[in-house]
Design a protein around this motif. Structure first.
Motif, PDB file in Angstrom:
ATOM      1  N   GLU A 447       0.834  -1.208   0.000  1.00 27.37           N
ATOM      2  CA  GLU A 447       0.000   0.000   0.000  1.00 27.37           C
ATOM      3  C   GLU A 447       0.870   1.260   0.000  1.00 27.37           C
ATOM      4  O   GLU A 447       0.599   2.223  -0.715  1.00 27.37           O
ATOM      5  N   ARG A 448       1.930   1.262   0.797  1.00 23.91           N
ATOM      6  CA  ARG A 448       2.843   2.414   0.837  1.00 23.91           C
ATOM      7  C   ARG A 448       3.487   2.632  -0.526  1.00 23.91           C
ATOM      8  O   ARG A 448       3.573   3.767  -1.009  1.00 23.91           O
ATOM      9  N   TYR A 449       3.930   1.539  -1.169  1.00 23.65           N
ATOM     10  CA  TYR A 449       4.562   1.659  -2.486  1.00 23.65           C
ATOM     11  C   TYR A 449       3.574   2.212  -3.515  1.00 23.65           C
ATOM     12  O   TYR A 449       3.892   3.141  -4.272  1.00 23.65           O
ATOM     13  N   LEU A 511      -4.924  -0.732 -11.723  1.00 28.88           N
ATOM     14  CA  LEU A 511      -4.611  -1.498 -10.520  1.00 28.88           C
ATOM     15  C   LEU A 511      -5.856  -2.087  -9.866  1.00 28.88           C
ATOM     16  O   LEU A 511      -5.767  -3.023  -9.067  1.00 28.88           O
ATOM     17  N   LEU A 512      -7.040  -1.524 -10.184  1.00 31.41           N
ATOM     18  CA  LEU A 512      -8.266  -1.908  -9.485  1.00 31.41           C
ATOM     19  C   LEU A 512      -9.263  -2.629 -10.375  1.00 31.41           C
ATOM     20  O   LEU A 512     -10.458  -2.643 -10.082  1.00 31.41           O
ATOM     21  N   ASP A 519     -17.543  -1.147  -4.079  1.00 32.31           N
ATOM     22  CA  ASP A 519     -16.685  -1.125  -2.888  1.00 32.31           C
ATOM     23  C   ASP A 519     -15.763   0.091  -2.905  1.00 32.31           C
ATOM     24  O   ASP A 519     -15.487   0.685  -1.858  1.00 32.31           O
ATOM     25  N   ILE A 520     -15.281   0.443  -4.100  1.00 29.64           N
ATOM     26  CA  ILE A 520     -14.365   1.585  -4.208  1.00 29.64           C
ATOM     27  C   ILE A 520     -15.056   2.863  -3.778  1.00 29.64           C
ATOM     28  O   ILE A 520     -14.574   3.604  -2.915  1.00 29.64           O
ATOM     29  N   THR A 543      -7.581   4.309  -3.060  1.00 30.55           N
ATOM     30  CA  THR A 543      -7.095   3.581  -4.227  1.00 30.55           C
ATOM     31  C   THR A 543      -5.918   2.687  -3.864  1.00 30.55           C
ATOM     32  O   THR A 543      -5.850   1.519  -4.257  1.00 30.55           O
ATOM     33  N   SER A 544      -4.983   3.231  -3.101  1.00 31.53           N
ATOM     34  CA  SER A 544      -3.798   2.466  -2.704  1.00 31.53           C
ATOM     35  C   SER A 544      -4.169   1.270  -1.851  1.00 31.53           C
ATOM     36  O   SER A 544      -3.635   0.164  -2.018  1.00 31.53           O
ATOM     37  N   CYS A 545      -5.093   1.488  -0.932  1.00 31.12           N
ATOM     38  CA  CYS A 545      -5.505   0.416  -0.029  1.00 31.12           C
ATOM     39  C   CYS A 545      -6.201  -0.703  -0.805  1.00 31.12           C
ATOM     40  O   CYS A 545      -5.939  -1.892  -0.588  1.00 31.12           O
ATOM     41  N   LYS A 546      -7.091  -0.336  -1.725  1.00 31.71           N
ATOM     42  CA  LYS A 546      -7.834  -1.332  -2.498  1.00 31.71           C
ATOM     43  C   LYS A 546      -6.928  -2.115  -3.445  1.00 31.71           C
ATOM     44  O   LYS A 546      -7.161  -3.293  -3.736  1.00 31.71           O
ATOM     45  N   ALA A 547      -5.887  -1.443  -3.971  1.00 29.75           N
ATOM     46  CA  ALA A 547      -5.014  -2.079  -4.960  1.00 29.75           C
ATOM     47  C   ALA A 547      -3.985  -3.008  -4.332  1.00 29.75           C
ATOM     48  O   ALA A 547      -3.457  -3.907  -5.004  1.00 29.75           O
ATOM     49  N   ALA A 548      -3.678  -2.814  -3.066  1.00 29.35           N
ATOM     50  CA  ALA A 548      -2.620  -3.604  -2.415  1.00 29.35           C
ATOM     51  C   ALA A 548      -3.085  -5.026  -2.116  1.00 29.35           C
ATOM     52  O   ALA A 548      -4.273  -5.287  -1.904  1.00 29.35           O
TER      53      ALA A 548
END
Length: 599
Positions: A447-449, A511-512, A519-520, A543-548
């Motif tokens: 998620e950080r990346y 990514l999603l 959900d998004i 977005t980052s959280c969902k994609a990780a």
């Protein structure tokens, strides 16, 4: 109402004491700062009699015998010679009020001697009356304060218990010690030492002496100089995974003077806003050096408040310096033009780069020298500037692309892969490192990346959706999306508003593609929670959280290697955008100790 008359000297001093001397800690502050202004390298502070007896001794320059009587009169000081000196303050004290205020509310004995005399001077003060005699003593000054507030019973009544009052004293002494690591300071209470620094002029050592080695093990150095504006900042900030529950550990200084500066505090808060959890704050020791004519310290008798000539410049400078420190950037000269990577630390010639922080004041505000209310919860920052921190090359002979800074491994030789042991509970990646066992949360690391990658991409790659369900929303939610469609577009979302209560997705970030659009949008709207400020950042975080990769997902060694490799290239590898810690290192020594293998 009676006739107007001139107040007595003693009463005038007592009124002034109400502003300058609030409690015993105020006396300690004023006397200790006087010792530092006198060039002392050793200061001893002793507290007795429920904090009403205070002794401060130093090895400073002492007071000339011809000046000693004047020193205890109101508005008498050696620190201002001309009227213009008020706009070029280089000392901690300058108002000439402290000693006059102290002798009006306590019984004072002062013993002092300068190096030019073989004997010293002893001065006794009570009820603002001063007498002096000759005495033998060492070079320096000893201030003995007895029965503080003995003649002001109301003030005495409002003092807290001795433990509380001493805690205030200890905070003051800690703060002064951190701003002057070159001075050895010892604080005693009833004969017992509670704080002692060695005066080695080493800030790291001083922090260790004032607090503990546990603190110093979690600090990042901050160092930045701007020769053009005369600004310099240096000190340490804690990593985002090492936090406290209050801002009590914000030790901030302007020209080595302890201050309460809303601009300084907000700069710190803004850097850590998406690095720490809510109501968690970093440990900070930072000193900002600024030309005296660019800052006004004569705002309040306590000299804790300041005003800047250019508050925007100060905010930006502090912000970018802290952010650079957390990203492991160091102000050093390189032997080559290529960044070098050592233990995931990038070193480069800082003069080649500038980071730009968001502006917090308009030009009108700057011209009016607006001082931000320190009780304010927020400072308005234009959203379009919140997420922009460009790195600019100012030296055409040393070209280093921004992509190399954020992804340094692309410019380096291939490094050995991490020694990954495996997964624990299909959620944590276990790594055998030189320091110990490193445990990494796979979801938060990725998620950080992704967060940093999306934040720095100009054009997010999208995936068209040929079939997308209608998503039913409230009229308020529809209005939020309608007014902020451009912000969703920024991160690859294409949203079509069908009617007053329904939308559909035409595209989503690549990514999603495997995430349900319902959900998004639900997560984004939940993240807003009635607050649409900085919506772009909230879209980015969701977005980052969902994609990780999710927790409880079994990964191959190759997949784990990929996550760890990408995570190690991030600027802020400490926490996710929500503030949760990414990794935990258990040192070899700690593990060996648990199994009693240290012998």
């Amino acid at each position: 109402m009676g006739r107007i008359k001139q107040l007595s000297k003693h009463l005038i001093n007592q009124i002034a004491a109400g502003e300058v001397i609030e409690r015993p800690a105020s006396v300690v502050k004023e006397l200790t700062e006087n010792s530092i202004d006198a060039g002392a390298t050793r200061i001893s502070i002793e507290i007795n009699n429920e904090c009403r007896d205070i002794r401060v001794a130093d090895n400073g320059c002492g007071i000339h015998p011809d000046d000693i009587m004047l020193a205890f009169s109101k508005h008498a000081t050696s620190k201002l010679q001309e009227d213009e000196d008020l706009f070029d303050i280089k000392t901690l004290g300058f108002r000439g009020e402290a000693l006059a205020s102290i002798i009006s509310i306590s019984k004072v004995t002062c013993i002092t001697r300068t190096k030019d005399f073989e004997t010293g001077t002893k001065v006794q003060c009570e009820n603002s009356e001063v007498t002096k005699t000759e005495t033998g003593c060492a070079v320096g000054t000893i201030m003995n304060i007895k029965d503080l507030f003995y003649n002001i019973p109301v003030r005495l009544k409002f003092l807290k218990n001795q433990n509380t009052e001493f805690s205030y004293i200890q905070e003051i002494v800690q703060s002064i010690a951190l701003s002057h690591p070159e001075v050895a300071i010892e604080l005693k209470k009833n004969g017992k030492t509670s704080l002692k620094t060695t005066g080695q002029n080493n800030l790291t050592q001083c922090i260790k002496e004032v607090f503990s080695s546990d603190v110093t093990n979690n600090l990042k150095e901050v160092l930045k100089t701007d020769k053009l504006s005369g600004l310099k900042i240096y000190g340490y900030v804690s990593t985002p995974d090492y936090t406290r529950s209050s801002k009590k550990n914000y030790h901030i200084y302007i020209n080595s003077r302890t201050v309460k500066c809303p601009i300084f505090q907000k700069a710190i808060d803004m850097v850590y806003k998406h690095l720490t959890a809510n109501n968690k704050y970093p440990f900070v020791v930072l000193n900002l050096e600024i030309p005296p004519h660019d800052v006004d310290v004569n705002v309040h008798p306590t000299k804790k408040e300041v005003r800047y000539k250019n508050p925007n410049q100060i905010f930006n400078f502090i912000y970018s310096s802290i952010e650079a420190g957390l990203a492991n950037y160091k102000e050093t000269q390189l032997q080559t033009n290529t960044p070098t990577l050592t233990n995931n630390t990038i070193e480069y010639n800082r003069n080649n780069f500038q980071t730009t922080a968001p502006e917090i004041f308009s030009q009108t505000q700057m011209n009016n020298e607006v001082l931000v209310d320190e009780k304010a919860d927020t400072i308005f920052v234009p959203e379009n500037k919140m997420n922009i921190f460009p790195i600019k090359n100012t030296n055409q002979n040393e070209i280093i692309k921004q992509e190399q800074i954020f992804h340094p491994q692309q410019t380096q030789e291939i490094e050995p892969q991490d020694n990954i042991i495996g997964q624990y509970h299909d959620t944590y990646i276990l790594i055998d490192t030189e320091e110990g066992l490193e445990i990494v949360d796979q979801h938060i690391a990725e998620e950080r990346y992704i967060y940093e990658k999306l934040k720095n991409e100009k054009d997010v790659v999208s995936q068209m959706l040929f079939i997308s369900d209608l998503i039913h929303l409230s009229s308020t939610e529809i209005e939020i999306i309608k007014e902020n469609k451009d912000k969703f577009e920024r991160f690859g979302y294409g949203i079509e508003i069908i009617d007053d209560n329904n939308i559909t997705f035409r595209k989503v970030p690549q990514l999603l593609t495997k995430v349900n659009p319902k959900d998004i949008i639900a997560d984004i709207l939940d993240n807003i929670e009635g607050d649409i400020n900085n919506l772009e950042e909230k879209i980015l975080i969701t977005t980052s959280c969902k994609a990780a990769v999710k927790a409880n997902t079994k990964l191959s060694i190759w997949q784990m290697q990929d996550i760890i490799k990408k995570w190690r290239t991030t600027k802020m590898p400490y926490t996710c955008p929500h503030g949760r810690p990414i990794c935990k290192l258990i040192p070899h020594k700690e593990l060996a100790g648990y199994f009693q293998r240290n012998k």
